[in-house]
Enzyme design. Structure first.
Site, PDB file in Angstrom:
ATOM      1  N   ASP D  17       0.807  -1.225   0.000  1.00 44.68           N
ATOM      2  CA  ASP D  17       0.000   0.000   0.000  1.00 44.68           C
ATOM      3  C   ASP D  17       0.842   1.278   0.000  1.00 44.68           C
ATOM      4  O   ASP D  17       0.353   2.335   0.400  1.00 44.68           O
ATOM      5  CB  ASP D  17      -1.027  -0.017   1.126  1.00 44.68           C
ATOM      6  CG  ASP D  17      -0.412   0.082   2.515  1.00 44.68           C
ATOM      7  OD1 ASP D  17       0.734  -0.352   2.693  1.00 44.68           O
ATOM      8  OD2 ASP D  17      -1.093   0.601   3.416  1.00 44.68           O
ATOM      9  N   ASP D  22       6.588  -0.132   3.089  1.00 40.13           N
ATOM     10  CA  ASP D  22       6.312  -0.977   1.922  1.00 40.13           C
ATOM     11  C   ASP D  22       7.501  -0.916   0.966  1.00 40.13           C
ATOM     12  O   ASP D  22       7.882  -1.933   0.377  1.00 40.13           O
ATOM     13  CB  ASP D  22       5.058  -0.494   1.190  1.00 40.13           C
ATOM     14  CG  ASP D  22       3.808  -0.632   2.014  1.00 40.13           C
ATOM     15  OD1 ASP D  22       3.176  -1.703   1.989  1.00 40.13           O
ATOM     16  OD2 ASP D  22       3.461   0.333   2.731  1.00 40.13           O
ATOM     17  N   ASP D 255       6.782  -3.321   7.721  1.00 39.66           N
ATOM     18  CA  ASP D 255       6.552  -4.183   6.562  1.00 39.66           C
ATOM     19  C   ASP D 255       7.743  -5.060   6.162  1.00 39.66           C
ATOM     20  O   ASP D 255       7.531  -6.203   5.733  1.00 39.66           O
ATOM     21  CB  ASP D 255       6.122  -3.327   5.369  1.00 39.66           C
ATOM     22  CG  ASP D 255       4.758  -2.677   5.580  1.00 39.66           C
ATOM     23  OD1 ASP D 255       4.021  -3.119   6.488  1.00 39.66           O
ATOM     24  OD2 ASP D 255       4.426  -1.740   4.841  1.00 39.66           O
TER      25      ASP D 255
END
Lengths: 323, 323, 323, 323
Positions: D17, D22, D255
């Protein structure tokens, strides 16, 4: 908007969940003049998905319309549940009438129903008259897979929800909305923000559209193959309705009204526009459609509620379909 | 059960939340023959608790009945909230009409309303006709403080709730139930499991009991002191109703119906028994009363819903009260 | 604030729900020097209300303290439910040890527990050290019956709730809070807005305060009448804990910690202040206490959470109590 | 099951996202030996969908890997909401560092991310190592569009959820789960019933994996183009973390751990298996992941929770990726 050419060409997609009245809805759509049924998309509801597909094929076969493509869609609700309608409509959803020569299951298209909806809406932008008579899972998925899908529709008509808090599954929720409240919410918000969805709610069917048993018995006596099929598949439901005097001393049907008003809007006698939402969290009201009659929420209408339609016209349409 | 001596002696306790129509309810109760108002208990609702008490004393004074004991009860809902009815009924709940000579606040009893309810029910077991026209917090607390309290009542009548999912605060909740949904739940379950509670729901008041403006103007023209007081306190509400054409082109009232049917059950024209519950969790339906019309829950009725009463009788009662 | 005379006089009221560890909590309170137990109020919880009262009387008798007044309070939660703790603590909540000479039930005062709480708080304003080891129904009712009640307390300490979302009834709710989530909410909001409530949460008891079986066996071997009684009533619970290795390979107790930290705050090793709320609506989290560690809600702390106390001190207190 | 050829060929799909972490997750996946990134699918989360795609392309360009196909997926949650992560990560989710030569948006594939997931799982049955670091909307839609999709995966690893009721958006919900609680529910139930999903929860990242500022400053000082890009995009987040001393006096990331444990399971130090569900209805706990530690629900585990991993290994992986 309805043009004078409204009836010159109608492209229809039906999204159904395979019950007796879905069959009636199909019968109306398949036999209306100037109507082309582009596809029938199936969704789990009254029965499980495979049975929905089988029932749709069976109706198509009786009406000699097996060329209409059938697509299998969602087998579970958005949240992953499925509860069928029980034995009310028969184990198979269509009265448990044996089919000696069932259409082969491989007549169902390999394309997913949602993919087909998206594709067809691209091939016929602004032309598709989408009619949904089951849980709204396929429609919700179509929107999530392509946010522009609703804008490519001509209109959307559905049978489901309620307008006075009365239900047929729980005390306050109607079956189609109750099966997938999240999908109903998504459709009311996501489609209804673009154009008002025409909604035939449960109360309209059982409170304002009594069909006398005499009238219904006449329809069930139509001696054609189609008429006999139509009569046969609903025997079980009729005897239940008669035995329990469900709802009232009259016969009631549901899904065909969505097709009737979608294809023949001139039969609408009384409608109103309102903003409606679906309760998702309630302990006893989950799946209830709440109408904001007094504009407490200050939102533009997202549904056109069908309150009264010209019932004799629908019955005439049905009789013609069976002849 | 109503005996032939029903009218020979009526012991009444009113539980009110101080709005214009609570005042009307009081007026009816205070002037009915053979009726003794044992107490008026106050609960926060239309206005805050102190104002409720003040309003009650004011009505008692106009009716020369300051001997009726007034008790202050809950100032907040069971969960601790309070939202008044806004300016619809006036800041003071009774039209903001100045009171040049207000009754002193110390006329309110020092005993808590809930204690008074419990005590009186012990002094007059099986005799008290309890009528509630506000949020049900006091009644819920009385039950929790003494589980045997409901069994010592003669009957319970209340104005509140809804029967078709229509509301006046939110799209689906009526004010009295919405103010304290937990209390409404407790009362329906805890009292209603002993005897059916007579309920005058919101829709009954606004859908089936239109009062023409001509009729109402006549009532507001009664030239007595009581009549002028009655007319004065509702001027603000009337102008709002007329301006916004709220509900319909007619006048509607609410709380007095609960008193009327409690004291004169012969004016009931149409009632039905049903099991009802209150939604506590809903996102958009919190406080909605759900009626189980099709017996999905399999529970015995806990409410007798008033669907239709003889409106002229109530208006006559009110006129007599004001003369 | 704690003065230097903190220990010179302690007026205590215990609100208990009649389990084995409530008994331990009572034992501590009854035997602490300079502590006067004004009353023990009973609430349905581990067992039904009558059994709670019976258990409390039994402990008082063993400790020769039957002069302490016992009051019966709420038999149901605010919403009207009651689910006991099952057979974990024994059918009677105290190990099902026969009582050959039970104290007569009429030793329970006729005054309601909530009335007693309100009255005592008026007689001893600012002096009462209220300790709650059961569901919080009585405390919630006391607040609703008199909004000034919390302000007349010295402090409030309770065992209940959770701080990391871990539960013992459901995966995320602790028994006392789960039994009456609405009451827990009311207490956290209504009392906690006046002063921080000292809370001994479930995780503190089972994660940070392991009692070795050797230590516990020694305590259970104290040969006095009190010691034998204490050992007897927990045999069933102990064998369950040992068999299932519940929580860990150690013994854990709960309610006595609330008494210990309330009466001897010097044993607190680690506490923190936080704003906490109770989830009322959740499908799987109803009754969970949620702590706002990162101040997302921007509210002042309403609880002082006990994270670590000096366990040997508590065990010493208990040993002395049993000698 | 992990074979001896575990590292001989790893087919990976990342669902992201578009936030700073990320990007770190992508950096790890793109640079691990023997790993082939088949596709990167985008979902609205930290930023809106178009920005997610743009950010993904930008990272691919810096890593000279623009041949990896990028697919756009859901722009809204299942229920139709979207709330971005605010300015914490920068308006663009990657620190608002100007990109003088941005990759053209038409590098994003025309195929929908969900269609790509379904197709790739058919082309590489049993081989895809799916790693999700954003809201789980795409994964939920993939399951609804094809119930057999999860069975065609090798495994699924995700960053999201919580194990002790602690959250970063609300007091009790983690951002990825909170963004689309229905999707998280669907994934835990629908995928987790087939195989345990490896979950890196929020608490694991902030409680058990502190990165000292010295260490992190060293990483941010890597002078390569990749290293400078990596340092630049997180400047804003770092200064926020430093200023507010968020979570603790250390740096934390999220992440990349999902990628690390998915590709190098040997770095797992401590995990546990548990059955977890997502609260959908709660007032204050919506989106909370509830772990059934004490087996109250009696369901088989659906998640393998990562409690501790070998942090130096992850940092080494990251350093290598940046060199």
């Amino acid at each position: 908007m309805m043009s004078s050419k409204e009836h010159s060409r109608q492209l229809v997609v039906l999204d159904v969940d395979g019950g007796v009245d879905d069959a009636q809805a199909m019968m109306l759509a398949l036999t209306q003049p100037h109507v082309q049924v582009l596809a029938i998309t199936c969704v789990a509801g009254n029965v499980h998905l495979d049975q929905v597909c089988q029932n749709v094929l069976r109706v198509l076969k009786v009406f000699s319309r097996l060329e209409v493509p059938v697509f299998a869609g969602a087998s579970l609700s958005l949240l992953g549940t499925h509860v069928d309608a029980g034995h009310y409509l028969g184990q198979d959803g269509m009265g448990d009438v044996p089919d000696p020569d069932p259409p082969p299951a491989d007549l169902v298209q390999s394309e997913h129903a949602v993919s087909a909806l998206l594709r067809l809406s691209g091939e016929y932008p602004g032309e598709i008259n989408l009619i949904a008579t089951g849980p709204l899972t396929n429609l919700a998925l179509a929107l999530r897979m392509d946010p522009d899908f609703p804008a490519r529709l001509r209109k959307l008509t559905l049978m489901g929800g309620n307008i006075y808090g009365l239900g047929n599954v729980t005390p306050s929720a109607e079956y189609n909305f109750w099966c997938d409240p999240e999908a109903a919410h998504v459709v009311l918000e996501g489609y209804g923000s673009l154009f008002p969805i025409t909604v035939v709610p449960w109360e309209t069917c059982v409170q304002d559209h009594d069909i006398s048993w005499d009238t219904w018995d006449d329809i069930c006596a139509i001696p054609t193959e189609r008429g006999q099929f139509h009569a046969a598949i609903q025997q079980q439901m009729i005897s239940t309705q008669k035995k329990h005097r469900l709802f009232s001393a009259h016969f009631h049907t549901f899904d065909p009204y969505a097709v009737a008003v979608a294809l023949c809007p001139e039969i609408l006698c009384k409608t109103f526009y309102v903003y409606a939402r679906v309760e998702l969290k309630g302990d006893i009201t989950r799946g209830t459609m709440v109408c904001d009659y007094n504009d407490k929420w200050g939102k533009p209408p997202n549904v056109q509620v069908v309150k009264k339609l010209h019932l004799p016209s629908v019955l005439t349409m049905l009789c013609k379909a069976l002849e």
